[in-house]
Design an enzyme around this catalytic site. Structure first.
Site, mmCIF file in Angstrom:
data_model
loop_
_atom_site.group_PDB
_atom_site.id
_atom_site.type_symbol
_atom_site.label_atom_id
_atom_site.label_comp_id
_atom_site.label_asym_id
_atom_site.label_seq_id
_atom_site.Cartn_x
_atom_site.Cartn_y
_atom_site.Cartn_z
ATOM 1 N N ARG A 179 -8.066 1.372 -4.899
ATOM 2 C CA ARG A 179 -7.319 2.377 -4.124
ATOM 3 C C ARG A 179 -7.164 3.660 -4.960
ATOM 4 O O ARG A 179 -7.352 4.760 -4.447
ATOM 5 C CB ARG A 179 -5.951 1.778 -3.758
ATOM 6 C CG ARG A 179 -5.057 2.649 -2.906
ATOM 7 C CD ARG A 179 -3.954 1.839 -2.261
ATOM 8 N NE ARG A 179 -4.510 0.815 -1.382
ATOM 9 C CZ ARG A 179 -4.571 -0.480 -1.690
ATOM 10 N NH1 ARG A 179 -4.050 -0.940 -2.815
ATOM 11 N NH2 ARG A 179 -5.138 -1.330 -0.860
ATOM 12 N N ASP A 238 -8.766 1.136 4.369
ATOM 13 C CA ASP A 238 -9.147 -0.231 4.698
ATOM 14 C C ASP A 238 -9.691 -0.842 3.424
ATOM 15 O O ASP A 238 -10.543 -0.260 2.750
ATOM 16 C CB ASP A 238 -10.170 -0.304 5.838
ATOM 17 C CG ASP A 238 -10.127 -1.691 6.476
ATOM 18 O OD1 ASP A 238 -9.065 -2.069 7.000
ATOM 19 O OD2 ASP A 238 -11.145 -2.413 6.413
ATOM 20 N N SER A 239 -9.169 -1.987 3.076
ATOM 21 C CA SER A 239 -9.487 -2.536 1.764
ATOM 22 C C SER A 239 -9.533 -4.044 1.819
ATOM 23 O O SER A 239 -9.141 -4.659 2.823
ATOM 24 C CB SER A 239 -8.433 -2.062 0.751
ATOM 25 O OG SER A 239 -7.126 -2.211 1.282
ATOM 26 N N LYS A 279 0.837 -1.212 0.000
ATOM 27 C CA LYS A 279 0.000 0.000 0.000
ATOM 28 C C LYS A 279 0.865 1.253 0.000
ATOM 29 O O LYS A 279 0.576 2.215 -0.716
ATOM 30 C CB LYS A 279 -0.872 0.049 1.261
ATOM 31 C CG LYS A 279 -2.068 -0.860 1.289
ATOM 32 C CD LYS A 279 -2.901 -0.508 2.526
ATOM 33 C CE LYS A 279 -4.005 -1.492 2.798
ATOM 34 N NZ LYS A 279 -4.772 -1.140 4.022
ATOM 35 N N PHE A 326 0.689 -6.781 -4.558
ATOM 36 C CA PHE A 326 0.777 -7.471 -3.264
ATOM 37 C C PHE A 326 -0.542 -8.193 -3.027
ATOM 38 O O PHE A 326 -1.454 -8.148 -3.863
ATOM 39 C CB PHE A 326 1.085 -6.480 -2.133
ATOM 40 C CG PHE A 326 -0.031 -5.502 -1.845
ATOM 41 C CD1 PHE A 326 -0.172 -4.347 -2.605
ATOM 42 C CD2 PHE A 326 -0.955 -5.742 -0.837
ATOM 43 C CE1 PHE A 326 -1.201 -3.451 -2.354
ATOM 44 C CE2 PHE A 326 -1.998 -4.846 -0.580
ATOM 45 C CZ PHE A 326 -2.113 -3.699 -1.344
ATOM 46 N N GLY A 327 -0.658 -8.848 -1.887
ATOM 47 C CA GLY A 327 -1.925 -9.463 -1.483
ATOM 48 C C GLY A 327 -2.462 -10.437 -2.531
ATOM 49 O O GLY A 327 -1.749 -11.308 -3.030
ATOM 50 N N TYR A 328 -3.725 -10.257 -2.860
ATOM 51 C CA TYR A 328 -4.417 -11.188 -3.772
ATOM 52 C C TYR A 328 -4.219 -10.824 -5.255
ATOM 53 O O TYR A 328 -4.867 -11.426 -6.120
ATOM 54 C CB TYR A 328 -5.918 -11.194 -3.460
ATOM 55 C CG TYR A 328 -6.233 -11.631 -2.045
ATOM 56 C CD1 TYR A 328 -6.331 -12.986 -1.717
ATOM 57 C CD2 TYR A 328 -6.422 -10.696 -1.034
ATOM 58 C CE1 TYR A 328 -6.607 -13.385 -0.417
ATOM 59 C CE2 TYR A 328 -6.703 -11.093 0.272
ATOM 60 C CZ TYR A 328 -6.791 -12.430 0.570
ATOM 61 O OH TYR A 328 -7.066 -12.825 1.859
HETATM 62 P P1 ITT Z 1 -2.878 -1.680 7.269
HETATM 63 O O1 ITT Z 1 -4.100 -1.962 8.114
HETATM 64 O O2 ITT Z 1 -1.642 -1.411 8.069
HETATM 65 O O3 ITT Z 1 -3.147 -0.632 6.223
HETATM 66 P P2 ITT Z 1 -3.401 -4.310 6.154
HETATM 67 O O4 ITT Z 1 -2.716 -5.169 5.156
HETATM 68 O O5 ITT Z 1 -3.801 -4.942 7.472
HETATM 69 O O6 ITT Z 1 -2.497 -3.014 6.432
HETATM 70 P P3 ITT Z 1 -6.190 -3.978 5.558
HETATM 71 O O7 ITT Z 1 -6.626 -4.266 6.940
HETATM 72 O O8 ITT Z 1 -6.863 -2.859 4.794
HETATM 73 O O9 ITT Z 1 -4.641 -3.639 5.495
HETATM 74 O O10 ITT Z 1 -6.309 -5.345 4.726
HETATM 75 C C1 ITT Z 1 -6.168 -5.281 3.370
HETATM 76 C C2 ITT Z 1 -5.919 -6.659 2.815
HETATM 77 O O11 ITT Z 1 -6.722 -6.822 1.648
HETATM 78 C C3 ITT Z 1 -4.478 -6.763 2.365
HETATM 79 O O12 ITT Z 1 -3.646 -7.307 3.378
HETATM 80 C C4 ITT Z 1 -4.587 -7.672 1.148
HETATM 81 O O13 ITT Z 1 -4.646 -9.009 1.560
HETATM 82 C C5 ITT Z 1 -5.950 -7.280 0.573
HETATM 83 N N1 ITT Z 1 -5.814 -6.180 -0.402
HETATM 84 C C6 ITT Z 1 -6.175 -4.879 -0.242
HETATM 85 N N2 ITT Z 1 -5.849 -4.149 -1.302
HETATM 86 C C7 ITT Z 1 -5.242 -4.992 -2.160
HETATM 87 C C8 ITT Z 1 -4.655 -4.831 -3.413
HETATM 88 O O14 ITT Z 1 -4.566 -3.654 -4.009
HETATM 89 N N3 ITT Z 1 -4.157 -5.915 -4.006
HETATM 90 C C9 ITT Z 1 -4.200 -7.121 -3.419
HETATM 91 N N4 ITT Z 1 -4.711 -7.366 -2.214
HETATM 92 C C10 ITT Z 1 -5.240 -6.296 -1.582
#
Ligand code: ITT
Length: 200
Positions: free
Chosen positions: A182, A70-71, A13, A153-155
């Site tokens: 985002r 939050d995403s 992020k 990152f993530g998914y």
């Molecule tokens: P912060 O709370 O510190 O911002 P976090 O990773 O815990 O970090 P969230 O609670 O918003 O953030 O959870 C978001 C999750 O959703 C993130 O860890 C990914 O697994 C997924 N995610 C969100 N945006 C994404 C993206 O652009 N691409 C891929 N996965 C995403």
């Protein structure tokens, strides 16, 4: 705007957000720049609840205007899961790898035409003076049956973006930041700031 804190520790992020805020904020700080930045318990039932909670704690701790994102991923055939639990879908200590593995398992019997999903981002902007604003972005796509791409990152490797024949992880940072959930939320934030010009 002069200074802003972004209440996130998520490295993926942070990279995207730095680019999305380019030219808008003179000094961007994030949670990892502070030694004792609060670790918000994300127990809300909606993205908005959690974004507001993260931003509130950040304003309280730093005394600066704060943004919190939050995403997560919402999969129709999984009744909206992982949703607000996206970061810890595979349980406490989950990583992107374990979350993606679980998603693949849960989706393995879902036929292609029922694999619709969306990434959602709710962005909260709060100031010490009491301003509270929410901005929401959403991008639609489908869950792939195998990971593709190395970016993001993530998914991202499991998410085929509508309108592209590529996964989110196969897009460049610039491409992702032109279509993502985002990017859409930050575009609205940018428009809002240009309208009110706080701190100028
Ligand atoms: P912060 O709370 O510190 O911002 P976090 O990773 O815990 O970090 P969230 O609670 O918003 O953030 O959870 C978001 C999750 O959703 C993130 O860890 C990914 O697994 C997924 N995610 C969100 N945006 C994404 C993206 O652009 N691409 C891929 N996965 C995403």
């Amino acid at each position: 705007m002069k200074e802003l804190v972004v209440a996130t520790r998520n490295r993926g992020k942070i990279i995207e957000i730095n680019a999305l805020l380019a030219g808008l904020v003179d000094r961007i700080r994030c949670a990892t720049d502070f030694e004792y930045f609060p670790d918000t318990v994300e127990d809300g039932v909606t993205f908005a609840d959690n974004a507001l909670k993260k931003a509130r704690e950040a304003v309280h701790f730093t005394g600066l205007p704060a943004l919190a994102d939050d995403s997560g991923l919402v999969v129709d055939a999984l009744a909206g899961r992982p949703g607000v639990y996206s970061a810890r879908f595979a349980g406490e200590g989950a990583t992107d790898a374990t979350n993606n593995e679980l998603l693949l398992n849960e989706c393995q019997n879902i036929p292609g035409e029922l694999r619709h999903a969306a990434f959602v981002c709710v962005l909260a902007f709060l100031t010490p003076e009491g301003t509270e604003r929410l901005f929401t972005g959403k991008v639609s796509g489908r869950i792939l049956s195998a990971a593709r791409g190395e970016g993001g990152f993530g998914y991202d490797p499991l998410f085929l973006v509508d309108g592209f024949d590529r996964s989110m992880a196969e897009l460049t940072l610039e491409e992702k930041n032109s279509v993502s959930h985002r990017a859409q939320a930050f575009r609205q934030f940018r428009e809002y700031l240009e309208m009110v010009k706080p701190g100028r």
